[in-house]
Design an enzyme around this catalytic site. Structure first.
Site, PDB file in Angstrom:
ATOM      1  N   ASP A 184     122.271  70.918  63.664  1.00 52.05           N
ATOM      2  CA  ASP A 184     122.330  69.470  63.898  1.00 52.05           C
ATOM      3  C   ASP A 184     123.679  69.017  64.439  1.00 52.05           C
ATOM      4  O   ASP A 184     124.735  69.452  63.961  1.00 52.05           O
ATOM      5  CB  ASP A 184     122.073  68.719  62.584  1.00 52.05           C
ATOM      6  CG  ASP A 184     120.626  68.822  62.162  1.00 52.05           C
ATOM      7  OD1 ASP A 184     119.887  69.650  62.732  1.00 52.05           O
ATOM      8  OD2 ASP A 184     120.232  68.074  61.248  1.00 52.05           O
ATOM      9  N   GLY A 238     117.405  76.936  67.119  1.00 49.21           N
ATOM     10  CA  GLY A 238     117.781  78.008  68.032  1.00 49.21           C
ATOM     11  C   GLY A 238     117.628  79.405  67.456  1.00 49.21           C
ATOM     12  O   GLY A 238     118.141  80.369  68.016  1.00 49.21           O
ATOM     13  N   ASP A 254     109.583  70.319  63.162  1.00 47.21           N
ATOM     14  CA  ASP A 254     110.851  70.779  62.595  1.00 47.21           C
ATOM     15  C   ASP A 254     110.620  71.815  61.485  1.00 47.21           C
ATOM     16  O   ASP A 254     109.940  71.528  60.498  1.00 47.21           O
ATOM     17  CB  ASP A 254     111.571  69.526  62.056  1.00 47.21           C
ATOM     18  CG  ASP A 254     113.028  69.766  61.739  1.00 47.21           C
ATOM     19  OD1 ASP A 254     113.454  70.924  61.734  1.00 47.21           O
ATOM     20  OD2 ASP A 254     113.728  68.769  61.473  1.00 47.21           O
TER      21      ASP A 254
END
Ligand code: GLA
Length: 516
Positions: free
Chosen positions: A341, A320, A281
Site C-alpha cells: 500500500d 505484486g 483484494d
C-alpha cells in the site's frame, strides 16, 4: 439435604454421599469470598463498526493468580500479550503490533459483566472503541477450509481498459468513512471540476461498504449505503462509471465480509446493481490459500464476472506477489497491483514509484501494472513531490485513480491531477514501456516513446537540494535539433540541439516531450 434423605441409596452409599457433600461444602467455604472468574480459555471480542458490522478479535488467555498471559488473534496475526492482569473483576491487557517498521501499542481494559467482559480497546491515535467479549471455541478463530480451485485456463479478454483506467477511489482519503453521500459528492465534483472531460471516469468504492450476506447468500451493503442500485444509477446519470471492492477470502483487509465461496453470486449481484469495476483484494485469502493458488483463485472471479455479461473491469490486488504481471491477463485482470500500500508521504511514494521500471514492459492495452492509487492533494507531500508522483505514474502508464477529496481541491492540486499534457502521456495509445536512460546519485532520467515519433522524458531529482540534470539526444536514440515542450510549465521551449538540461527542485521533476 433433600437429595440425601429422600434417596433410596443403600445405607453405605448414602453415608459416602453425605460425606462427599459435606467435604465439598467445606471446600467451598474455604474459598475466599473475593474469588473471581478464571479467564483461562478462548474469548471473542466484538467491536461494533458503527455501520451494523462488527470487528472480531480473539483472545487465548491463561490466568495464574492475578497474572494473565496468552495472545490476541487479530486480522494482523497472533500478537503475544505483553501485559496482563485481572484483579477485582477488572482486566487489563496490552499487546504490540509491529507494522511497516513501527510499533503500535494496543491496550484492552475490561470489567466482568456476568459471564461476559465489557471491554474498551485503545489503538494508538484513535478514539477508544467499546465492545463485549464472551467465551468461544478456539475453532471460531480458524479460517474456513480451502475451496476446490478450477484448472488453469485463460479467461477471454473482456475488451476493457484499452488505456490505463482513470477515476477516483475512496480508500486513501476516506478509508472506513466512505458512504453514499461521499460517493455521490465525488461524482458531482468529477463533473464540476472538469476531471470527467479529461478522462477520469470510474468512481470506485473501496473497502467497508459491505454488510453480511443475506439468508440466500446474496451480498448486502451496510447502513452507509442504503441502496446500491440507486447509487450506481446516480453515478451513471453523470456519465461516469462506478466500482466496488471485495476479497476472495472470508474477510476483507478492513475485516468486512469477502466473497469466499460466493464468488458467482457476488459477481451477479454487482452486475445487477450496475457496477462496472471490481477491485478484488487478497487479504484473508492468504490464511486459506498459498501464493501458488492465486492464479486459480483470481481466475474464478475473472470467469464469474464474464459470466454476468456486464462489462466489468477486474482489478487484482495482491500486492505484486507471485509475479502477477506474468499471469494477470490470463485470469481476466485488467490491472494488478505491483506493490504494497502507498501512504501519503515522499518515502512511500518514491520507493514505490522508482521501483517499477523493470516490469514496465508487462503493461499493454487492457492489462496494466498498478503501483497503487494517487495521493495527490491529500496533504502529506509538497506540490513538487505530487508533481513527481503524477509524472512517474503517467510515464509508467499506471492507472490514474485520484485518492483525495475532489470536492475541496486546491487550485494547485487541480493543476496537478488535471494536467492534460501529463495525462496524455499516461493514456498514450501505443502503451510502449518507459525506460531508465541514466541514473546518477539521486538524479534519474527516464523516457517513453509515444505515438507520432514523440518521446516523453522525465528528469527526476530524488535528492534534498535543487540540481541540474541533463540528457543527450543520443541517449534517447535521437539526434539533431528537436522540438522541446515543458509539460508542467505548459511551454514550448523551441528547437534545441544535442541535449537538454534543466534545474530540477529537490524531490521534483521536469517533464518534457521531444519531437524531431
Ligand atoms: C488493502 C489494499 C488497499 C485497500 C485496503 C482496504 O490494504 O491494498 O488498497 O483496498 O486493503 O482495506
Amino acid at each position: 439435604m433433600q437429595l440425601a434423605t429422600h434417596s433410596r441409596r443403600p445405607e453405605s452409599r448414602q453415608t459416602l454421599y453425605r460425606l462427599l457433600l459435606a467435604s465439598s461444602l467445606l471446600l467451598l467455604s474455604a474459598v475466599p469470598v473475593t474469588a473471581q472468574t478464571d479467564l483461562t480459555g478462548f474469548w471473542v471480542l466484538r467491536l461494533p463498526t458503527g455501520d451494523g458490522n462488527y470487528h472480531e478479535a480473539f483472545f487465548d488467555l491463561k490466568q495464574a493468580g492475578e497474572k494473565v498471559t496468552g495472545k490476541v488473534l487479530t486480522g494482523f496475526g497472533e500478537l503475544p500479550i505483553s501485559e496482563g492482569t485481572f484483579s477485582n473483576g477488572k482486566l487489563h491487557l496490552a499487546t504490540t503490533l509491529r507494522f511497516e517498521n513501527q510499533e503500535h501499542h494496543i491496550s484492552y481494559d475490561g470489567a466482568m459483566q456476568g459471564e461476559k467482559i465489557s471491554m474498551t480497546v485503545q489503538f494508538p491515535g484513535r478514539e477508544p472503541r467499546a465492545g463485549i467479549a464472551e467465551r468461544t471455541k478456539p475453532e471460531a478463530a480458524l479460517p474456513p477450509p480451502r475451496l476446490p480451485l478450477p484448472a488453469l485456463q485463460d479467461v477471454p479478454d473482456n475488451g476493457l481498459a484499452r488505456t490505463p483506467p482513470m477515476g477516483w477511489n475512496s480508500w486513501n482519503r476516506f478509508a472506513g468513512k466512505v458512504d453514499d453521500a461521499a460517493v455521490r459528492g465525488m461524482a458531482d465534483a468529477m463533473v464540476a471540476t472538469g476531471m470527467k472531460d479529461l478522462g477520469y471516469t470510474y468512481i470506485n468504492i473501496d473497502d467497508t461498504w459491505q454488510g453480511p450476506h443475506d439468508a440466500q447468500g446474496n451480498p448486502t451493503a451496510n447502513r452507509k449505503f442504503p441502496d446500491m442500485k440507486a447509487l450506481a444509477d446516480y453515478v451513471h446519470s453523470k456519465g461516469l462509471k462506478i466500482g466496488i471492492y471485495s476479497s476472495p477470502g472470508p474477510k476483507t483487509c478492513a475485516d468486512y465480509e469477502g466473497s469466499y465461496g460466493r464468488e458467482e453470486q457476488d459477481a451477479k449481484t454487482y452486475a445487477a446493481w450496475g457496477f462496472d469495476y471490481l477491485k478484488y483484494d487478497w487479504c484473508s485469502a492468504g490464511r486459506i490459500y498459498k501464493d501458488e493458488d492465486m492464479q486459480a483463485v483470481y481466475q474464478k472471479m475473472g470467469n464469474a464476472l464474464l459470466g454476468t455479461s456486464r462489462p466489468i473491469v477486474l482489478s487484482l490486488c495482491q500486492y505484486g506477489h507471485a509475479e502477477v504481471w506474468k499471469w494477470g491477463p490470463k485470469v481476466g485482470g485488467n490491472l494488478w497491483r505491483t506493490t504494497g500500500d502507498i501512504s501519503d508521504n515522499w518515502k512511500s511514494m518514491e520507493s514505490i514509484g522508482f521501483s517499477q521500471f523493470d516490469i514496465a514492459s508487462y503493461a499493454r492495452p487492457g492489462h496494466w501494472n498498478d503501483p497503487d492509487m494517487l495521493e495527490v492533494g491529500n496533504g502529506g507531500m509538497t506540490n513538487d513531490e505530487y508533481r513527481t508522483h503524477m509524472s512517474l505514474w503517467s510515464l509508467l502508464a499506471a492507472p490514474l485513480l485520484a485518492g483525495n477529496d475532489l470536492r475541496t481541491m486546491s487550485d494547485e492540486t487541480k493543476s496537478i491531477l488535471m494536467n492534460r499534457e501529463v495525462i496524455a502521456i499516461d493514456q498514450d495509445p501505443d502503451a510502449k514501456p518507459v525506460k531508465k536512460i541514466s541514473e546518477q546519485g539521486s538524479t534519474l532520467v527516464v523516457a517513453r516513446p509515444l505515438k507520432d515519433n514523440t518521446v516523453a522524458v522525465g528528469l527526476f531529482n530524488r535528492g534534498d537540494t535543487a540540481t541540474t540534470i541533463a540528457t543527450h539526444w543520443a541517449d534517447l536514440g535521437l539526434q539533431g535539433t528537436l522540438k522541446v515542450r515543458d509539460l508542467w510549465a505548459h511551454q514550448d521551449l523551441g528547437a534545441i540541439a544535442d541535449q537538454f538540461s534543466a534545474t530540477v527542485p529537490s524531490h521534483g521533476v521536469v517533464m518534457i516531450t521531444v519531437k524531431p
